[in-house]
Design a protein around this motif. Structure first.
Motif, mmCIF file in Angstrom:
data_model
loop_
_atom_site.group_PDB
_atom_site.id
_atom_site.type_symbol
_atom_site.label_atom_id
_atom_site.label_comp_id
_atom_site.label_asym_id
_atom_site.label_seq_id
_atom_site.Cartn_x
_atom_site.Cartn_y
_atom_site.Cartn_z
ATOM 1 N N LYS A 48 100.814 60.289 47.667
ATOM 2 C CA LYS A 48 99.842 59.615 48.535
ATOM 3 C C LYS A 48 98.482 59.456 47.857
ATOM 4 O O LYS A 48 97.909 58.367 47.811
ATOM 5 C CB LYS A 48 99.665 60.408 49.854
ATOM 6 C CG LYS A 48 100.957 60.607 50.622
ATOM 7 C CD LYS A 48 100.736 61.352 51.928
ATOM 8 C CE LYS A 48 100.243 62.780 51.798
ATOM 9 N NZ LYS A 48 101.184 63.681 51.098
ATOM 10 N N THR A 49 97.947 60.569 47.339
ATOM 11 C CA THR A 49 96.628 60.513 46.697
ATOM 12 C C THR A 49 96.677 59.611 45.460
ATOM 13 O O THR A 49 95.734 58.852 45.186
ATOM 14 C CB THR A 49 96.155 61.935 46.323
ATOM 15 O OG1 THR A 49 96.037 62.692 47.526
ATOM 16 C CG2 THR A 49 94.816 61.920 45.602
ATOM 17 N N THR A 50 97.791 59.676 44.742
ATOM 18 C CA THR A 50 97.925 58.846 43.535
ATOM 19 C C THR A 50 97.822 57.358 43.899
ATOM 20 O O THR A 50 97.116 56.594 43.229
ATOM 21 C CB THR A 50 99.266 59.142 42.830
ATOM 22 O OG1 THR A 50 99.335 60.555 42.580
ATOM 23 C CG2 THR A 50 99.377 58.403 41.522
ATOM 24 N N ALA A 178 90.973 56.505 52.973
ATOM 25 C CA ALA A 178 90.708 57.838 53.506
ATOM 26 C C ALA A 178 91.876 58.749 53.150
ATOM 27 O O ALA A 178 93.011 58.493 53.560
ATOM 28 C CB ALA A 178 90.520 57.757 55.021
ATOM 29 N N ASP A 179 91.600 59.772 52.342
ATOM 30 C CA ASP A 179 92.668 60.687 51.927
ATOM 31 C C ASP A 179 92.706 61.881 52.869
ATOM 32 O O ASP A 179 91.828 62.737 52.825
ATOM 33 C CB ASP A 179 92.430 61.125 50.473
ATOM 34 C CG ASP A 179 93.688 61.697 49.841
ATOM 35 O OD1 ASP A 179 94.744 61.684 50.499
ATOM 36 O OD2 ASP A 179 93.620 62.140 48.682
ATOM 37 N N GLU A 180 93.680 61.905 53.746
ATOM 38 C CA GLU A 180 93.850 62.958 54.754
ATOM 39 C C GLU A 180 92.547 63.234 55.512
ATOM 40 O O GLU A 180 92.062 64.380 55.524
ATOM 41 C CB GLU A 180 94.371 64.230 54.094
ATOM 42 C CG GLU A 180 95.601 63.904 53.255
ATOM 43 C CD GLU A 180 96.596 65.025 53.170
ATOM 44 O OE1 GLU A 180 96.637 65.836 54.098
ATOM 45 O OE2 GLU A 180 97.342 65.059 52.181
ATOM 46 N N PRO A 181 92.004 62.216 56.174
ATOM 47 C CA PRO A 181 90.700 62.382 56.819
ATOM 48 C C PRO A 181 90.715 63.344 58.004
ATOM 49 O O PRO A 181 89.661 63.803 58.429
ATOM 50 C CB PRO A 181 90.345 60.959 57.288
ATOM 51 C CG PRO A 181 91.668 60.283 57.444
ATOM 52 C CD PRO A 181 92.556 60.868 56.376
HETATM 53 MG MG LIG Z 1 96.986 64.214 48.341
#
Ligand SMILES: [Mg+2]
Ligand SMILES: Nc1ncnc2c1ncn2[C@@H]1O[C@H](COP(=O)(O)OP(=O)(O)OP(=O)(O)O)[C@@H](O)[C@H]1O
Length: 263
Positions: A48-50, A178-181
């Motif tokens: 996901k972050t990638t 938004a990364d895991e907001p």
């Molecule tokens: Mg991540």
């Protein structure tokens, strides 16, 4: 159908760690339309972050193409990537990333001040009065009018994330990532942050893409992209506009017990 604002085609991302190759993304192709409200779901380590880093021009793919706002990121040099990021993309982080010594108004205003000092200013908000009006409007929109002069440490987690949302929008970006907001928030506060992002998506037409582990939050998006082991196992739109469970990945989906059209 609205315009495609982000497109990934056959994207692979390999990280090299102590001579070990980690294939974080294996074969990712997806389209995101302008104004979409997208969730990227999947377990820890699924990529996901990638993906957010590739869309956010923080990183480049090992192979394949990433097109953001009509520009292929692998064709751009670092300065052009920085400009694209600055002009078109707002970021919201899991840990809020506010500056502790600045009050709320100053935190939200900071990107505009930095922009006005740089050559080729993007925001076109140059007068102090216009800047104040816009910053105050955003802070009011996220429900923190009575907290403008407080420091981040004086706010709750949910309030800090509201500030981060206002800050992400201050440059009027086309895209907010938004990364895991909601990961550091209780579920009721997470729900209210999600509603706020939706409100901003509808008010400004901003494309929102957020990653999450939370199944309830995933379901609130219009466009759901589910990852497993660096592959897309599901890509669907809730309104059915272009629902698609990717045939190429059907096997993986079946193997993991995920059915087409369901999470
Ligand atoms: Mg991540
Ligand atoms: N800088 C890096 N160097 C080496 N490997 C990395 C790096 N960043 C990520 N990875 C690896 O790539 C894979 C995908 O990582 P990623 O951070 O995208 O997952 P994620 O879905 O965001 O996970 P989480 O839910 O835990 O945040 C993981 O196996 C991870 O260990």
């Amino acid at each position: 159908m609205s315009d495609i604002i982000i497109s990934l085609d056959k994207v692979k991302k390999v990280y090299f760690l102590d001579a070990v190759e980690v294939e974080a993304l294996k074969d990712i192709s997806l389209d995101i339309h302008a104004g979409d409200f997208v969730s990227i779901a999947g377990p820890s380590g699924s990529g996901k972050t990638t993906i957010l880093n590739l869309i956010g021009c923080v990183d480049k793919p090992t192979s394949g193409t990433v097109v953001v706002g009509g520009k292929r990121t692998s064709d751009l040099d670092d300065d052009s990537l920085t400009e694209l990021r600055h002009k078109s993309i707002g970021f919201i982080f899991q840990t809020f990333n506010l500056i502790p010594v600045l009050n709320i108004r100053e935190n939200v205003e900071l990107p505009l001040l930095l922009d006005n000092q740089s050559a080729g200013s993007q925001s076109k908000i140059e007068s102090k009065a216009d800047r104040k009006e816009w910053v105050d409007f955003l802070i009011e929109s996220v429900g923190l009018k009575d907290r403008m002069l407080h420091k981040p440490a004086e706010l709750s987690g949910g309030q800090r994330q509201r500030v981060a949302i206002a800050r992400a929008l201050v440059m009027k970006p086309a895209i907010v990532l938004a990364d895991e907001p909601t990961a550091n928030l209780d579920s009721a506060t997470g729900e209210s942050i999600l509603r706020l992002m939706r409100h901003m998506n509808e008010t400004f037409g901003t494309t929102f893409i957020f990653s999450t582990h939370d199944p309830d939050i995933v379901e609130e998006a219009d466009h759901i992209i589910r990852l497993k082991d660096g592959r897309i196992i599901e890509d669907r739109r809730r309104n059915g506009a272009s629902a698609a469970l990717l045939a190429a990945n059907l096997e993986t989906a079946e193997a993991t017990g995920t059915e087409g059209g369901q999470l």
